[in-house]
Design an enzyme around this catalytic site. Sequence first.
Site, PDB file in Angstrom:
ATOM      1  N   ILE A 140     -32.945 109.570  36.591  1.00  0.00           N
ATOM      2  CA  ILE A 140     -32.051 109.825  35.471  1.00  0.00           C
ATOM      3  C   ILE A 140     -30.793 110.463  36.052  1.00  0.00           C
ATOM      4  CG2 ILE A 140     -33.829 109.986  33.681  1.00  0.00           C
ATOM      5  CD1 ILE A 140     -33.730 112.978  33.838  1.00  0.00           C
ATOM      6  N   ASP A 141     -29.679 110.332  35.353  1.00  0.00           N
ATOM      7  CA  ASP A 141     -28.387 110.760  35.880  1.00  0.00           C
ATOM      8  C   ASP A 141     -28.340 112.268  36.122  1.00  0.00           C
ATOM      9  OD1 ASP A 141     -27.529 108.143  35.628  1.00  0.00           O
ATOM     10  OD2 ASP A 141     -26.648 108.472  33.646  1.00  0.00           O
ATOM     11  N   LYS A 142     -27.413 112.668  36.973  1.00  0.00           N
ATOM     12  CA  LYS A 142     -27.229 114.084  37.319  1.00  0.00           C
ATOM     13  C   LYS A 142     -27.105 114.951  36.076  1.00  0.00           C
ATOM     14  CE  LYS A 142     -24.002 117.280  39.582  1.00  0.00           C
ATOM     15  NZ  LYS A 142     -22.759 117.413  40.377  1.00  0.00           N
ATOM     16  N   ARG A 246     -25.635 105.171  27.980  1.00  0.00           N
ATOM     17  CA  ARG A 246     -24.226 105.572  27.954  1.00  0.00           C
ATOM     18  C   ARG A 246     -23.322 104.354  27.762  1.00  0.00           C
ATOM     19  NH1 ARG A 246     -23.833 108.951  33.411  1.00  0.00           N
ATOM     20  NH2 ARG A 246     -21.756 109.528  32.613  1.00  0.00           N
TER      21      ARG A 246
END
Length: 326
Positions: A140-142, A246
């Site tokens: 999962i993204d930062k 997103r």
Amino acid sequence: MKKKINLIVKESNKNMRVDVFINSKESEISRTRIKNLILGKKLKINDKVILDPAKKVLKDDAIELIIPEPKKASLKPFKFKLDIVHEDKDIIVLNKPAGIVMHPGAGNFDNTIVNALVDYDKDSLSNIGDELRPGIVHRIDKNTSGLVVIAKNNLSHENLSNQFNKHSITRVYQLLIWGKVRPSKGKIETLITRSSKNRQMMAVSRTKGKKAITNYRTIEIFENKHTPTLSLVECKLETGRTHQIRVHMNFLGNSIVGDDKYKKKFKKIKNINPLIEQNLNSLNRQFLHAKTLGFIHPTKSKEMTFNSNLPLELENILKILRNTNK
């Protein structure tokens, strides 16, 4: 240990992609890993090295795939308190906070979840993937928080990778978006590819890319004279493309609050509640949280589902919005 797979193509398998063909015969090896091995010059068809995973096989083709001995990663341990939701001899389920990346990469080689896992127990991580990503099955993204599963051995890694490739993993996210989606619930189905304008971003395409499917539903709408129109939305993924939620929200025209890449600029609104304005402007992450993660345990064949509450900084924003929305 190094392993060699030898197969002969039968009439019933001709014209199949070679990665699909091998995966159909060796189901314990994920198609993603087979593809990476092919790209790494580990495949021969009729004694000729083949670099194209989509190469079509013909009857009587002799297939040879070398699976090299896994590399040992030389990663620097990072002292970081991991929020472990579940652990057994095969897997770890983590609740990742926003602000930390999953694995080493350009610009950050030390302060990552992988480095923290090495510090926690360097001898209990799978090592069949990229040498800088031991244990990492998915990401999962930062600046996204929430649940991720880590593989502690290679058998579990292959099993979980296959579940992700078959899109059988349950992944549910909660997010706060600008505006309202119409209809209030539905399915977004597009192709997603790398943006031609910015290679660090992804974009919806009509003609190229990978199929991406997001199911969404509106949970709550915040809208009055002291509040910019915002919606709390839940998304359930059928696929797992880079930045999928997103990109899909931005595609609908409802970017995620706090998203610094796929963003809608915050406009000054007259008479807005100053506490709301302060919290929205100071949010240094996207309001996106991996709330639910479900899968079949790789060795126990048991269905497992984990849930995670919103982090405090996100829950506080909702609390303010709810109080203002009364």
